[in-house]
Design an enzyme around this catalytic site. Structure first.
Site, PDB file in Angstrom:
ATOM      1  N   HIS A 165      -4.482  -9.103   2.823  1.00 59.10           N
ATOM      2  CA  HIS A 165      -5.918  -9.163   3.116  1.00 59.10           C
ATOM      3  C   HIS A 165      -6.206 -10.327   4.052  1.00 59.10           C
ATOM      4  O   HIS A 165      -5.673 -11.424   3.865  1.00 59.10           O
ATOM      5  CB  HIS A 165      -6.727  -9.337   1.824  1.00 59.10           C
ATOM      6  CG  HIS A 165      -6.810  -8.094   1.008  1.00 59.10           C
ATOM      7  ND1 HIS A 165      -7.123  -8.102  -0.334  1.00 59.10           N
ATOM      8  CD2 HIS A 165      -6.614  -6.795   1.336  1.00 59.10           C
ATOM      9  CE1 HIS A 165      -7.117  -6.866  -0.795  1.00 59.10           C
ATOM     10  NE2 HIS A 165      -6.821  -6.055   0.195  1.00 59.10           N
ATOM     11  N   LYS A 197      -2.785  -1.581   8.397  1.00 59.40           N
ATOM     12  CA  LYS A 197      -4.241  -1.457   8.334  1.00 59.40           C
ATOM     13  C   LYS A 197      -4.937  -2.511   9.180  1.00 59.40           C
ATOM     14  O   LYS A 197      -5.890  -2.228   9.909  1.00 59.40           O
ATOM     15  CB  LYS A 197      -4.697  -1.553   6.878  1.00 59.40           C
ATOM     16  CG  LYS A 197      -6.180  -1.242   6.670  1.00 59.40           C
ATOM     17  CD  LYS A 197      -6.517  -1.178   5.204  1.00 59.40           C
ATOM     18  CE  LYS A 197      -7.960  -0.761   5.000  1.00 59.40           C
ATOM     19  NZ  LYS A 197      -8.324  -0.670   3.573  1.00 59.40           N
ATOM     20  N   ARG A 250      -0.817  -0.907  -6.860  1.00 62.71           N
ATOM     21  CA  ARG A 250      -1.229  -2.110  -6.117  1.00 62.71           C
ATOM     22  C   ARG A 250      -2.252  -2.908  -6.924  1.00 62.71           C
ATOM     23  O   ARG A 250      -2.191  -4.136  -6.995  1.00 62.71           O
ATOM     24  CB  ARG A 250      -1.791  -1.673  -4.763  1.00 62.71           C
ATOM     25  CG  ARG A 250      -2.269  -2.776  -3.833  1.00 62.71           C
ATOM     26  CD  ARG A 250      -2.561  -2.121  -2.492  1.00 62.71           C
ATOM     27  NE  ARG A 250      -3.386  -2.919  -1.605  1.00 62.71           N
ATOM     28  CZ  ARG A 250      -2.926  -3.820  -0.747  1.00 62.71           C
ATOM     29  NH1 ARG A 250      -1.629  -4.069  -0.686  1.00 62.71           N
ATOM     30  NH2 ARG A 250      -3.744  -4.481   0.051  1.00 62.71           N
ATOM     31  N   TYR A 261     -10.685  -5.873  -5.615  1.00 61.80           N
ATOM     32  CA  TYR A 261      -9.911  -5.986  -6.852  1.00 61.80           C
ATOM     33  C   TYR A 261     -10.635  -6.848  -7.891  1.00 61.80           C
ATOM     34  O   TYR A 261     -10.007  -7.509  -8.700  1.00 61.80           O
ATOM     35  CB  TYR A 261      -8.529  -6.590  -6.543  1.00 61.80           C
ATOM     36  CG  TYR A 261      -7.728  -5.713  -5.623  1.00 61.80           C
ATOM     37  CD1 TYR A 261      -6.971  -4.655  -6.117  1.00 61.80           C
ATOM     38  CD2 TYR A 261      -7.751  -5.918  -4.250  1.00 61.80           C
ATOM     39  CE1 TYR A 261      -6.258  -3.830  -5.265  1.00 61.80           C
ATOM     40  CE2 TYR A 261      -7.040  -5.101  -3.394  1.00 61.80           C
ATOM     41  CZ  TYR A 261      -6.292  -4.059  -3.904  1.00 61.80           C
ATOM     42  OH  TYR A 261      -5.591  -3.240  -3.058  1.00 61.80           O
ATOM     43  N   ARG A 282       0.838  -1.192   0.000  1.00 60.64           N
ATOM     44  CA  ARG A 282       0.000   0.000   0.000  1.00 60.64           C
ATOM     45  C   ARG A 282       0.878   1.249   0.000  1.00 60.64           C
ATOM     46  O   ARG A 282       2.004   1.231   0.493  1.00 60.64           O
ATOM     47  CB  ARG A 282      -0.903   0.021   1.241  1.00 60.64           C
ATOM     48  CG  ARG A 282      -1.892  -1.124   1.322  1.00 60.64           C
ATOM     49  CD  ARG A 282      -2.700  -1.031   2.614  1.00 60.64           C
ATOM     50  NE  ARG A 282      -3.732  -2.067   2.693  1.00 60.64           N
ATOM     51  CZ  ARG A 282      -3.555  -3.269   3.224  1.00 60.64           C
ATOM     52  NH1 ARG A 282      -2.363  -3.585   3.753  1.00 60.64           N
ATOM     53  NH2 ARG A 282      -4.535  -4.156   3.254  1.00 60.64           N
TER      54      ARG A 282
END
Length: 404
Positions: free
Chosen positions: A367, A265, A344, A377, A216
């Site tokens: 993820h 994140k 990304r 995505y 990211r």
């Protein structure tokens, strides 16, 4: 005016007192609701054109008092929003607070701010959202509604209102937003060539790392050399300035971000990613140029902390990175507007094109669930064939051999 008494009448216990006020031209009611925390009497006043209206307000005051809700209905949505911004986001990231402030100041207060919070209805919220759907995308409208729900939940915790009417509605379909996109292999090669020729070595290294590892932007900008292992051979001094006790492949530890307290994140976002050989070569060359540039310009050059830091060794501003990135994309004659996070998306698209599974891609981009990968995505993913961490090596190997 015989029906408008000038003197107060003694009321039964708990009924309150109602009297006519010539000065205000209406009936005024006073009712005792016990005592405040400081020991003073809690005796609010209400006003109405008729005694019946005052009595209805007495009833509402009693109900609010029984439910622990602050009496009165003067508290507006705008006041709730401002209180929420002032006190309701103590642990949020600076970027999150700015985004919420935009929702509040640019949308919620102009559209609903004058409404009394206790009188706000689900229909009011529906009408507000219907007007906004011609201005913003569906996803953004959903975020605005989410902020409104948070504002009212905050007001509920402060005993300003009983129920959250924003929870009763759903955001309608609005304008189609700008979908994130991915570069084709040919566009990627054009960008790599232009970055290689740039007078700013950091952009070449930044694009290479982002495009070929899927990190990211918030993870790339604060990346430190101590987490970057370009030559982790056993017994040799690595780029991280340590000597490893075992042979390891070149890799980066994506353990930090620009978020509050430096956390990534999510917990799953903390990951260690192997580096393709050409990215190792680019970063190694960049490290030398970074050192020489800092020394030549009399800046700090010993023990440089950040891989992509400023000349004063601080984290680069996201807007500056985005501005420089778009400029070099334009120089590469790649059409359209592009932002760094789409590197990304490009990584995901290329990995999927080469046969990587959803599970592998989810692991690489950090993820927690493959469903997140497929949702965020979905335009970049292709049918699953196989897996591997170095699938892009073969695609770009010839390109980098030409450069040598």
């Amino acid at each position: 005016m015989s029906d408008k008494p000038q003197r107060r009448k003694k009321a039964s216990h708990g009924d309150g007192t109602i009297y006519w006020s010539d000065a205000e031209g209406c009936y005024i009611g006073e009712i005792s609701l016990g005592y405040r925390p400081d020991g003073s009497r809690n005796r609010p006043k209400v006003r109405g054109r008729t005694k019946a209206e005052v009595k209805d307000k007495f009833k509402q005051l009693k109900e609010d008092h029984a439910n622990g809700i602050e009496p009165g209905d003067k508290y507006t949505v705008a006041q709730a929003c401002r209180d929420f911004l002032a006190r309701g986001l103590p642990r949020q990231e600076e970027g999150t607070v700015k985004g919420v402030a935009i929702h509040v100041n640019n949308h919620i207060i102009p559209g609903l701010g004058k409404a009394k919070l206790k009188r706000l209805t689900a229909d009011d919220v529906d009408d507000f959202l219907s007007k906004k759907k011609t201005e913003v995308s569906t996803s953004y409208l959903g975020r605005i509604l989410g902020t409104l729900r948070r504002v009212i939940r905050f007001a509920q915790r402060r005993n300003k209102v009983v129920r959250n009417v924003a929870e009763l509605v759903e955001a309608p379909t609005a304008k189609e937003g700008r979908p994130s996109k991915a570069m084709t292999l040919e566009q990627g090669k054009l960008l790599v060539r232009k970055c290689r020729a740039s007078r700013e070595p950091w952009i070449y290294a930044y694009v290479a790392l982002s495009m070929f590892t899927g990190v990211r932007t918030e993870e790339a900008r604060p990346l430190k050399w101590e987490h970057t292992h370009l030559n982790p051979a056993k017994g040799e001094r690595c780029s991280c300035r340590r000597v490893h006790k075992e042979d390891l492949p070149p890799h980066v530890e994506v353990w930090r971000s620009v978020r509050k307290k430096g956390d990534t994140k999510t917990e799953k976002s903390r990951r260690t990613i192997a580096l393709p050989s050409y990215v190792v070569a680019i970063l190694t060359d960049y490290a030398v140029k970074q050192f020489e540039s800092r020394k030549r310009n009399n800046h700090e050059y010993e023990n440089i902390i950040y891989v992509f830091g400023t000349r004063n060794d601080t984290v680069k501003d996201a807007r500056n990175v985005a501005r420089y990135f778009q400029a070099i994309v334009t120089d590469a004659e790649i059409e359209g507007e592009w932002v760094p996070r789409e590197l990304r998306h490009t990584f995901v698209s290329w990995m999927s094109d080469q046969g990587a599974s959803d599970e592998l891609i989810a692991d690489l981009v950090g993820h927690r669930k493959t469903s997140t990968t497929r949702t965020v995505y979905r335009h970049q993913l292709r049918p699953v064939i196989t897996k591997g961490t170095d699938l892009l090596d073969g695609v770009f190997a010839e390109e980098f051999r030409e450069a040598e």
